[in-house]
Structure formats: C-alpha cells, structure tokens
Design a protein around this motif. Structure first.
Motif, PDB file in Angstrom:
ATOM      1  N   ILE A  78       0.851  -1.184   0.000  1.00  0.00           N
ATOM      2  CA  ILE A  78       0.000   0.000   0.000  1.00  0.00           C
ATOM      3  C   ILE A  78       0.889   1.236   0.000  1.00  0.00           C
ATOM      4  O   ILE A  78       1.747   1.402   0.876  1.00  0.00           O
ATOM      5  CB  ILE A  78      -0.915   0.038   1.240  1.00  0.00           C
ATOM      6  CG1 ILE A  78      -1.686  -1.281   1.364  1.00  0.00           C
ATOM      7  CG2 ILE A  78      -1.869   1.217   1.167  1.00  0.00           C
ATOM      8  CD1 ILE A  78      -2.579  -1.608   0.199  1.00  0.00           C
TER       9      ILE A  78
ATOM     10  N   ILE B 123       0.330  -7.248  -4.027  1.00  0.00           N
ATOM     11  CA  ILE B 123      -0.949  -6.610  -4.324  1.00  0.00           C
ATOM     12  C   ILE B 123      -0.802  -5.130  -4.016  1.00  0.00           C
ATOM     13  O   ILE B 123      -0.700  -4.738  -2.852  1.00  0.00           O
ATOM     14  CB  ILE B 123      -2.082  -7.233  -3.488  1.00  0.00           C
ATOM     15  CG1 ILE B 123      -2.119  -8.755  -3.681  1.00  0.00           C
ATOM     16  CG2 ILE B 123      -3.420  -6.596  -3.847  1.00  0.00           C
ATOM     17  CD1 ILE B 123      -2.340  -9.186  -5.105  1.00  0.00           C
ATOM     18  N   TRP B 124      -0.776  -4.323  -5.068  1.00  0.00           N
ATOM     19  CA  TRP B 124      -0.454  -2.897  -4.916  1.00  0.00           C
ATOM     20  C   TRP B 124      -1.699  -2.022  -5.060  1.00  0.00           C
ATOM     21  O   TRP B 124      -2.517  -2.221  -5.960  1.00  0.00           O
ATOM     22  CB  TRP B 124       0.578  -2.475  -5.963  1.00  0.00           C
ATOM     23  CG  TRP B 124       0.776  -0.996  -6.027  1.00  0.00           C
ATOM     24  CD1 TRP B 124       1.165  -0.167  -5.011  1.00  0.00           C
ATOM     25  CD2 TRP B 124       0.565  -0.143  -7.160  1.00  0.00           C
ATOM     26  NE1 TRP B 124       1.226   1.139  -5.438  1.00  0.00           N
ATOM     27  CE2 TRP B 124       0.860   1.181  -6.748  1.00  0.00           C
ATOM     28  CE3 TRP B 124       0.166  -0.364  -8.480  1.00  0.00           C
ATOM     29  CZ2 TRP B 124       0.760   2.269  -7.618  1.00  0.00           C
ATOM     30  CZ3 TRP B 124       0.074   0.710  -9.347  1.00  0.00           C
ATOM     31  CH2 TRP B 124       0.372   2.006  -8.905  1.00  0.00           C
ATOM     32  N   SER B 125      -1.797  -1.038  -4.177  1.00  0.00           N
ATOM     33  CA  SER B 125      -2.831  -0.012  -4.281  1.00  0.00           C
ATOM     34  C   SER B 125      -2.244   1.301  -3.791  1.00  0.00           C
ATOM     35  O   SER B 125      -1.642   1.361  -2.711  1.00  0.00           O
ATOM     36  CB  SER B 125      -4.050  -0.394  -3.432  1.00  0.00           C
ATOM     37  OG  SER B 125      -5.067   0.589  -3.562  1.00  0.00           O
TER      38      SER B 125
ATOM     39  N   ARG C 157      -6.217   6.581  -5.631  1.00  0.00           N
ATOM     40  CA  ARG C 157      -7.250   5.564  -5.850  1.00  0.00           C
ATOM     41  C   ARG C 157      -8.604   6.230  -6.083  1.00  0.00           C
ATOM     42  O   ARG C 157      -8.989   7.149  -5.371  1.00  0.00           O
ATOM     43  CB  ARG C 157      -7.326   4.637  -4.637  1.00  0.00           C
ATOM     44  CG  ARG C 157      -8.140   3.387  -4.891  1.00  0.00           C
ATOM     45  CD  ARG C 157      -8.026   2.419  -3.721  1.00  0.00           C
ATOM     46  NE  ARG C 157      -8.700   2.926  -2.532  1.00  0.00           N
ATOM     47  CZ  ARG C 157      -8.730   2.291  -1.369  1.00  0.00           C
ATOM     48  NH1 ARG C 157      -8.069   1.146  -1.234  1.00  0.00           N
ATOM     49  NH2 ARG C 157      -9.386   2.786  -0.347  1.00  0.00           N
TER      50      ARG C 157
ATOM     51  N   HIS D  62      -6.872  -2.413  -6.958  1.00  0.00           N
ATOM     52  CA  HIS D  62      -5.494  -2.869  -6.796  1.00  0.00           C
ATOM     53  C   HIS D  62      -4.947  -3.318  -8.142  1.00  0.00           C
ATOM     54  O   HIS D  62      -5.687  -3.511  -9.110  1.00  0.00           O
ATOM     55  CB  HIS D  62      -5.430  -4.047  -5.827  1.00  0.00           C
ATOM     56  CG  HIS D  62      -5.920  -5.338  -6.431  1.00  0.00           C
ATOM     57  ND1 HIS D  62      -7.259  -5.646  -6.535  1.00  0.00           N
ATOM     58  CD2 HIS D  62      -5.243  -6.391  -6.988  1.00  0.00           C
ATOM     59  CE1 HIS D  62      -7.396  -6.827  -7.121  1.00  0.00           C
ATOM     60  NE2 HIS D  62      -6.197  -7.300  -7.408  1.00  0.00           N
TER      61      HIS D  62
END
Length: 281
Positions: free
Chosen positions: A26, A247-249, A254, A272
């Motif tokens: 994150i 898992i990228w966000s 966003r 994501h």
C-alpha cells in the motif's frame, strides 16, 4: 569465520529486503510534477513506485528495460533510483510526451521538478526511449544482456470503459497500430502474443534475474477475470518461474468506489494491481 552474506541482487540491507517481501503493498504517493503531462495516458504509474521496484531488483548502475514504456514511468523511476534505463514504445504520442518530460524536468534532491525550478540545475533524466514494436526491438538486443525487465503491458481483451464511461481514462490504446498488444481481440490471442514477446524477454534477460509485470485484473460480462494470474501462468509456460505477487494499491490516487449493482449482485471495485514477480532460472 564466515563473512557477511553476499547480496547479488540489490543494494538493500536485510531490514529493507524483508520489508519489501510483504505481499500487501500500500502506497500513498500523490501525483508528481510530471502528472499533468503523463495523465494523457490511461495506465501511468507513480515514478516513486517504479523506483522502489527498480531498487529491489537491481543494483545501482544496472540497466532496466521496459518493453511497454508508455509515457516513461519506469524510466523516470529508474532515474530516481540512479539506474540507466531503456524503454520501447509503439505509439509516437507517448514517446513525444516522455521526450517533453526529459526536456522540461530534472531530478533535484531525489524529486522530479521543472528544470526552471531547480536551484542547483538538477540531474537530467537520461533514460532512453526508442519508438517501435517491442518484439522487433527486443530482437536487436544481445542474449543475456539485461539485468532487469520491469513493465506494465497493455491489458488487451477489449480494454475499454463500459457502463461508467467517464470514471476512468482508458486512453492507452493505439487503434491505428495493428501490432498494438492492447488491440488483441480476445484473451487467448492476447496471452499468445504476450508469450511471443515474453520469449524474447527471457532470451535477453540475464540468468537468475527478474521480469516484473504490473497487471490489473478485469471484470467483464458479469465475471471476474484474474488477468494477473493468467499472465503469470502464460509466462510460466514459456519457462519463467513465478516467484510471487505483490498486491499494490496507491491510496493517494485511488478512485472513489462506484455503485456497481448495489443491492442487486456483487460486483467488485477493483482498486489494486498485481505486481507479478517472475525469474529466469
């Protein structure tokens, strides 16, 4: 007496290495100074995120290749990380934007800023962008000459907005260029073409080094398409080892949640992307 454990991959210490192995990634990077130019492309990534990926998979001075360079996010990240870089891009629109950024921006104190705002003059953005079909350009590179390939390929399979047409910028395709991977008519042909390119990537990649791909999942015709893992499987079939996923966000950019089928059926807000980590062994 044994010496310190050697680190052949990067310049990180053990604590930094361990932190980056977390599969949940994150970030909170706000739009950078180049964002007004780069936002014309619908799949741009924060240079700071790309810099973190580059730092993990290379040592300082090692070349980074991006065969789907777009408006140059990987190249900008490599510059922030102190690595030389080479990008291939099919669409002249995106090449022109990257070259405008090279002309008008520099790095000062670890941040990309406008050239006229740099107190010390700054450091130039030296990443090289070559215009053309990545499959052809890859074939010009010597075998086992590239330490790292880090890229965000087009997602193909009719990538476009449906229903909520104004919510996302899908301006990433090249409709007049038949060899644009994003124009693949279906999933099978998309994965097949990606495998053909992947074979050339594997040829030029040094043994024991990594191909890192950012791939978003899709939701089409009422069904979730786990595109990230389908791409990973396609790369496995041509010889890569699938070593893991992050898992990228990015919370700072966003998008807001949309009321897809609220009070009807479950439809996910996909906020994501998958960072696929593949190794040539």
């Amino acid at each position: 007496m044994t010496g310190k454990l050697q680190n052949p991959l990067n310049d990180l210490d053990g604590r930094e290495w361990l932190y980056w192995t977390d599969t949940l990634y994150i970030t909170t990077y706000p739009p950078d100074a180049t964002h007004p130019l780069r936002k014309q492309h619908g799949a741009m990534k924060p240079p700071e995120v790309m810099a973190e990926i580059v730092r993990f998979f290379t040592k300082k001075g090692e070349l980074v290749l991006d065969p789907f360079a777009g408006v140059g996010g990987t190249l900008l990240g490599a510059a922030l990380a102190g690595r030389p870089s080479l990008g291939f891009e099919l669409d002249p629109r995106w090449v022109a934007i990257y070259r405008a950024i090279q002309r008008d921006f520099v790095i000062e104190n670890g941040v990309i800023c406008r050239r006229e705002e740099a107190v010390t003059g700054g450091e130039p953005l030296t990443g090289e962008m070559r215009e053309g079909d990545c499959l052809c350009l890859l074939k010009e590179l010597p075998a086992e000459s590239i330490p790292a390939v880090i890229t965000d390929p087009p997602y193909g399979i009719n990538h476009g907005a449906t229903g909520f047409s104004k919510e996302t910028n899908f301006n990433m395709l090249s409709p007049l260029l038949e060899n644009d991977l994003g124009q693949a008519p279906d999933l099978a042909s998309f994965l097949g073409r990606l495998q053909e390119i992947g074979q050339e990537i594997r040829r030029v990649l040094m043994p024991g080094r990594y191909l890192v791909m950012l791939v978003g999942d899709r939701y089409q015709q009422g069904e979730y398409v786990p595109l990230g893992f389908l791409v990973a499987q396609a790369m496995r079939e041509i010889g890569f080892k699938f070593k893991g996923v992050k898992i990228w966000s990015n919370k700072a950019t966003r998008r807001h949640l949309k009321p897809y089928a609220v009070k009807s059926v479950f439809v996910p807000n996909i906020t994501h992307q998958n960072i696929l980590i593949l190794r040539k062994e």
